[in-house]
Write a protein that holds these residues in place. Structure first.
Motif, PDB file in Angstrom:
ATOM      1  N   TYR A   9      22.697   6.932   0.186  1.00  0.00           N
ATOM      2  CA  TYR A   9      21.151   8.116  -0.167  1.00  0.00           C
ATOM      3  C   TYR A   9      20.974   6.891  -0.205  1.00  0.00           C
ATOM      4  O   TYR A   9      18.953   7.362   0.616  1.00  0.00           O
ATOM      5  CB  TYR A   9      21.615   7.847  -1.759  1.00  0.00           C
ATOM      6  CG  TYR A   9      20.624   9.511  -1.612  1.00  0.00           C
ATOM      7  CD1 TYR A   9      20.314  11.322  -1.527  1.00  0.00           C
ATOM      8  CD2 TYR A   9      19.508   9.230  -2.446  1.00  0.00           C
ATOM      9  CE1 TYR A   9      19.103  11.592  -1.267  1.00  0.00           C
ATOM     10  CE2 TYR A   9      18.043   9.739  -3.138  1.00  0.00           C
ATOM     11  CZ  TYR A   9      18.161  11.094  -2.319  1.00  0.00           C
ATOM     12  OH  TYR A   9      16.716  11.976  -2.314  1.00  0.00           O
ATOM     13  N   HIS A  10      20.146   5.860  -0.207  1.00  0.00           N
ATOM     14  CA  HIS A  10      19.141   5.311  -0.366  1.00  0.00           C
ATOM     15  C   HIS A  10      18.726   4.883   0.924  1.00  0.00           C
ATOM     16  O   HIS A  10      18.137   4.781   1.151  1.00  0.00           O
ATOM     17  CB  HIS A  10      19.299   3.757  -1.439  1.00  0.00           C
ATOM     18  CG  HIS A  10      17.881   3.166  -1.683  1.00  0.00           C
ATOM     19  ND1 HIS A  10      16.565   3.230  -2.037  1.00  0.00           N
ATOM     20  CD2 HIS A  10      18.552   1.365  -0.961  1.00  0.00           C
ATOM     21  CE1 HIS A  10      16.506   2.679  -1.644  1.00  0.00           C
ATOM     22  NE2 HIS A  10      16.932   0.479  -1.577  1.00  0.00           N
ATOM     23  N   LYS A  25      24.557  11.668  -5.807  1.00  0.00           N
ATOM     24  CA  LYS A  25      24.523  11.160  -4.841  1.00  0.00           C
ATOM     25  C   LYS A  25      25.181  10.583  -4.577  1.00  0.00           C
ATOM     26  O   LYS A  25      25.214   9.376  -5.961  1.00  0.00           O
ATOM     27  CB  LYS A  25      23.179  10.663  -4.549  1.00  0.00           C
ATOM     28  CG  LYS A  25      21.362  11.662  -5.060  1.00  0.00           C
ATOM     29  CD  LYS A  25      20.380  11.052  -5.080  1.00  0.00           C
ATOM     30  CE  LYS A  25      19.753  12.345  -5.473  1.00  0.00           C
ATOM     31  NZ  LYS A  25      19.356  13.262  -6.355  1.00  0.00           N
ATOM     32  N   TYR A  36      17.977   3.238  -7.479  1.00  0.00           N
ATOM     33  CA  TYR A  36      17.102   4.632  -7.219  1.00  0.00           C
ATOM     34  C   TYR A  36      17.004   4.517  -8.586  1.00  0.00           C
ATOM     35  O   TYR A  36      16.000   5.390  -8.958  1.00  0.00           O
ATOM     36  CB  TYR A  36      18.667   5.612  -6.493  1.00  0.00           C
ATOM     37  CG  TYR A  36      18.577   7.309  -7.176  1.00  0.00           C
ATOM     38  CD1 TYR A  36      17.314   7.715  -6.212  1.00  0.00           C
ATOM     39  CD2 TYR A  36      18.963   7.006  -8.452  1.00  0.00           C
ATOM     40  CE1 TYR A  36      17.692   9.124  -6.955  1.00  0.00           C
ATOM     41  CE2 TYR A  36      19.822   8.928  -8.350  1.00  0.00           C
ATOM     42  CZ  TYR A  36      18.296   9.513  -7.821  1.00  0.00           C
ATOM     43  OH  TYR A  36      18.531  10.785  -8.213  1.00  0.00           O
ATOM     44  N   TYR A  48      11.890   9.178  -1.256  1.00  0.00           N
ATOM     45  CA  TYR A  48      13.230   9.606  -0.091  1.00  0.00           C
ATOM     46  C   TYR A  48      12.761  11.256   0.425  1.00  0.00           C
ATOM     47  O   TYR A  48      13.103  11.208   1.501  1.00  0.00           O
ATOM     48  CB  TYR A  48      14.236   9.806  -1.329  1.00  0.00           C
ATOM     49  CG  TYR A  48      14.854   9.044  -1.879  1.00  0.00           C
ATOM     50  CD1 TYR A  48      15.621   8.298  -0.931  1.00  0.00           C
ATOM     51  CD2 TYR A  48      14.778   8.611  -3.012  1.00  0.00           C
ATOM     52  CE1 TYR A  48      16.196   6.160  -1.921  1.00  0.00           C
ATOM     53  CE2 TYR A  48      15.376   7.119  -4.257  1.00  0.00           C
ATOM     54  CZ  TYR A  48      15.628   5.977  -3.288  1.00  0.00           C
ATOM     55  OH  TYR A  48      15.926   5.086  -4.086  1.00  0.00           O
ATOM     56  N   ASP A  52      14.110  10.143   6.157  1.00  0.00           N
ATOM     57  CA  ASP A  52      15.354   9.862   6.063  1.00  0.00           C
ATOM     58  C   ASP A  52      16.135   8.924   5.283  1.00  0.00           C
ATOM     59  O   ASP A  52      15.547   7.730   6.452  1.00  0.00           O
ATOM     60  CB  ASP A  52      16.076  10.894   6.772  1.00  0.00           C
ATOM     61  CG  ASP A  52      17.357  10.507   6.449  1.00  0.00           C
ATOM     62  OD1 ASP A  52      17.737  11.166   5.343  1.00  0.00           O
ATOM     63  OD2 ASP A  52      18.363  11.099   7.303  1.00  0.00           O
ATOM     64  N   LYS A  53      16.444   8.352   4.392  1.00  0.00           N
ATOM     65  CA  LYS A  53      17.303   7.065   4.651  1.00  0.00           C
ATOM     66  C   LYS A  53      16.308   5.096   4.215  1.00  0.00           C
ATOM     67  O   LYS A  53      15.973   4.819   5.565  1.00  0.00           O
ATOM     68  CB  LYS A  53      18.619   6.687   5.430  1.00  0.00           C
ATOM     69  CG  LYS A  53      18.909   7.570   5.196  1.00  0.00           C
ATOM     70  CD  LYS A  53      19.614   7.873   3.805  1.00  0.00           C
ATOM     71  CE  LYS A  53      21.357   9.218   4.074  1.00  0.00           C
ATOM     72  NZ  LYS A  53      20.378  10.407   3.890  1.00  0.00           N
TER      73      LYS A  53
END
Length: 804
Positions: A9-10, A25, A36, A48, A52-53
């Motif tokens: 997710y990160h 996530k 995060y 975020y 995206d990413k």
């Protein structure tokens, strides 16, 4: 079995190990999860939503005491820009800045640390200026905070010496502004003269106002041309600025005499207009390459401090303070800053940036280790035998025999200008002699008019705007040249010299081949899962070869200098050298080798070699038809046959070349009158790059370190090299064509000037129209010449993808 790809997710990378879940996530590692959590805790998760990413992978955690050296008051003082009793100002270079999310997060640092007062991002230069309060936080805490959220600053020894990248020449901008303001108002005040209105008090007043407005242009804005002309004269060379300065000076004096003697309005409009347009051309050239640094030395490559072991205590010491006899602890993936003897640990060192040898080398206790290599496995201790400034690495920049930049050939623009000046002076002398015989009263108006109208301003404008526009076109295609002179030298190339490792081969084009018992799909995923546990470069290549895997690994162990082991789905797997896996004596193989053992049985070996960049065959096919080619490589000659076939039978190939060998070869070719283009990427190429007629540093990322050179070329654009050289040759033809056209204006003006009948209106029409038409012409021709760079390259056939 199939592996399901799960993106972090990160950072967006594939989660190869146990998926780490939090708030529904998925994260690839604890580092990404911690970032995060930090952002979530401080209400910064908008990070975020912007992209995206957007994050950077945190699998490689920053060592806890890495920035302990920032607690040293002397080092801090050298790094900060401003400090008083309450606050500190400092600017960091952060290579990882890449999107709007980065900008937003970095400008909200105050929400993560209350001691930060303000943080301002310069996105184009990848810099962030931070202002913080000493009472609430510290420099070390600020840097560790940046590293914790994935934006680790790049702090090098060069920062201690305050060697900053070049910025905008603000004095030129101010001079341009003054010239533009005065030029516009003089044109406005000259309208009564243009339309031949009756001469009265208003007209006389306007003339004196024009005189006043011309003073700042002459004494301030035009000084750049006077200084350049004077410098050329003192060195015995008539550069292009000599006739320009002469024309500006004569125009001002003639106009001053005309106004004070009530003989006419003068030519202030023409003088100020030319100064304005020529300054605009110079700024256009400088604007293209102001953000890149072409004069980097070893200090931009070295860290600020290193860990010194003293009576079992670790102390960070600034590199300039390192002395012989001290023991240095070099941590995993750190650079070795000084020559020394290995006294503890087993070293696996990547010397590719120094020697050109692509394969990492092992060193045992008692062996000498040279500065400039990267330690790839574990920690080692080194007893220094030379100080940093005396190491092998630094000597690459300190060779006295290197040719200096001022010894390189003069621009053809200056040669044209010198001949042009001689012709103009001859015309002025002949005209003066003619009028001295027939009408001496006409000598002053005719001679001054000749020097005014025959100014090579059009030639200078053609050069400035064409060079500036060509530099911009090249930079759009990621070739960043140092200056306009580099365009000419690149166009004159007749011999191209290539480095191999990192130039013809790429960091991301490694080829992996497995020799041994064929692996089933399930076994390949098991090997990939084990390889994913290691950050070693060879492990990453094996993992890429075997595919993505999310299988769990138990009993994982890393054996420094030997290999890794672990259990995957009940199978005991080992990856490493021959002795570690039980394969026996290691054979003589090209490239690096990783052996595989499953449940104690050797299954085979992975052969890892750097691969050539795609399209290399096509590139050499084009180049060898027009240029002599040479290859200078620090690698062994195992690929000599392949390279000879690629580069042609006439190419010269030299292997196992040390930096001095490369420099000597360049000097030999230059002694034969050849004009060399050298393309390399490492410190071992620095001497040859600097000595060559033109040196281009190839880089995977223009923000990364590259040796001193005339230009920086991003690796993905190497295939455009023939088109780049062709465009640089077109640059010269465009300038010559513009010069020929400008001669038509000069001849028209001389027709009036030799008669002493050049009116201010004629000059006001001829000189600006000449300049504007030249600007439009050079822009149009430059765009037309650069059209080929926009055309797509032909698709490469499979046979062009060659192993290295």
């Amino acid at each position: 079995m199939t592996a399901v790809r799960t993106a972090c997710y990160h950072c967006g990378e594939t989660c190869n190990n146990h998926a780490i879940a939090l708030d529904s996530k998925i994260f690839c590692c604890d580092g990404c999860k911690l970032v995060y959590e930090m952002l979530h805790e401080h209400g910064l998760c908008e990070y975020y939503q912007l992209n995206d990413k957007p994050g950077v992978s945190q699998r490689m955690q920053v060592r806890r005491d890495k920035y302990a050296f920032l607690e040293d008051a002397q080092i801090r003082q050298q790094l900060v820009q401003f400090r008083d009793d309450t606050q500190t100002h400092i600017t960091f270079y952060i290579p990882h800045i890449h999107c709007s999310s980065c900008l937003w997060l970095l400008e909200n640092l105050h929400r993560l640390d209350a001691g930060v007062q303000r943080s301002t991002v310069n996105f184009a230069r990848k810099e962030v200026q931070v202002v913080f309060l000493q009472a609430q936080t510290s420099l070390r805490k600020v840097v560790e905070l940046l590293a914790a959220v994935g934006y680790e600053p790049y702090i090098s020894l060069q920062d201690l010496q305050h060697k900053k990248r070049p910025g905008v020449n603000r004095s030129l901008v101010y001079q341009l502004g003054v010239a533009g303001f005065c030029f516009g108002n003089i044109m406005l005040l000259s309208f009564p003269e243009y339309f031949s209105g009756p001469e009265g008090m208003d007209t006389v007043l306007f003339r004196y106002l024009n005189l006043l407005l011309s003073l700042p242009v002459f004494f301030y804005s035009a000084q750049v041309f006077f200084r350049s002309a004077w410098k050329g004269i003192t060195h015995g060379f008539l550069n292009i600025d000599v006739p320009v300065a002469l024309a500006i000076g004569v125009t001002f004096v003639r106009s001053l005499v005309d106004v004070l003697s009530a003989g006419g309005p003068g030519y202030f409009d023409a003088m100020t207009g030319i100064v304005f347009l020529m300054l605009a051309g110079r700024i256009l050239q400088e604007k293209t390459y102001q953000g890149l640094s072409f004069d980097r030395d070893y200090t931009a490559y070295f860290p600020v401090a290193v860990t010194v072991i003293n009576e079992e205590q670790e102390t960070p010491v600034a590199l300039p303070d390192i002395r012989t006899g001290q023991t240095l602890r070099i941590h995993h993936n750190e650079l070795i800053p000084a020559d020394g003897i290995l006294v503890k640990g087993e070293a696996l060192i990547d010397y590719s940036f120094v020697t050109g040898e692509s394969a990492p080398v092992r060193r045992s206790i008692g062996e000498i280790i040279y500065a400039g290599g990267w330690q790839l496995e574990g920690n080692i201790e080194v007893l220094t035998i030379k100080e940093v400034a005396q190491s092998y690495l630094t000597s690459l920049w300190n060779r006295q025999e290197l040719q200096q930049a001022e010894d390189k050939p003069a621009s053809f623009i200056h040669l044209l200008g010198r001949n042009f000046t001689a012709v103009v002076l001859l015309v002025a002398i002949v005209t003066a002699a003619w009028w001295a015989f027939y009408n001496p009263a006409r000598i002053w108006p005719s001679v001054t008019a000749i020097l005014i109208v025959a100014c090579p301003c059009a030639l200078l404008l053609a050069a400035s705007f064409t060079n500036g526009h060509i530099l911009r076109i090249l930079s759009r295609h990621r070739l960043y040249l140092r200056n306009a002179a580099a365009i000419e030298r690149l166009a004159d190339t007749d011999h191209i010299v290539f480095d191999k490792t990192g130039t013809l081969t790429g960091k991301h084009s490694a080829e992996v081949v497995f020799y041994g018992q064929p692996l089933r799909a399930a076994e390949r995923l098991q090997v990939a899962a084990l390889a994913a546990q290691s950050t070693h470069p060879l492990s990453r290549m094996v993992r890429a070869y075997c595919g993505e895997s999310t299988l769990p690994v138990t009993d994982f162990a890393s054996h420094t200098g030997k290999g890794i082991s672990g259990k995957v789905q009940g199978n005991s797997i080992q990856l490493g050298d021959a002795a570690f896996t039980g394969a026996g004596a290691d054979g003589d193989f090209t490239g690096s080798v990783v052996y595989l053992a499953v449940n104690g049985q050797v299954r085979g070996r992975f052969s890892v070699r750097n691969g050539y960049r795609a399209g290399i065959r096509q590139l050499f096919g084009q180049l060898r038809e027009r240029y002599a080619l040479s290859l200078l490589s620090g690698d062994h000659n195992g690929e000599a046959a392949t390279l000879q076939e690629l580069m042609g039978p006439g190419a010269t190939l030299r292997f196992s070349q040390q930096p001095q060998d490369k420099l000597d070869y360049v000097l030999q070719l230059q002694a034969k009158g050849q004009r060399l283009l050298m393309i390399g990427d490492g410190l071992n190429d620095a001497g040859a790059l600097k000595q060559s007629h033109t040196g281009l540093s190839l880089t995977e990322d223009s923000n990364n370190f590259t040796p001193a050179s005339d230009g920086i070329l991003e690796a993905g654009q190497l295939l455009l090299l023939p088109r780049f050289i062709q465009l640089c040759r077109a640059n010269k033809r465009i300038i010559l064509a513009s010069f020929i056209i400008s001669l038509a204006y000069n001849i028209t003006g001389l027709f009036f000037a030799v008669q002493g009948a050049l009116s201010p209106l004629t000059a006001a029409i001829l000189m600006p129209s000449s300049s504007i038409s030249i600007i439009l012409l050079t822009w149009g021709l430059s765009e037309w010449a650069g059209r080929k760079l926009r055309q797509p390259l032909p698709l490469m056939a499979d046979k062009d993808q060659l192993p290295g």
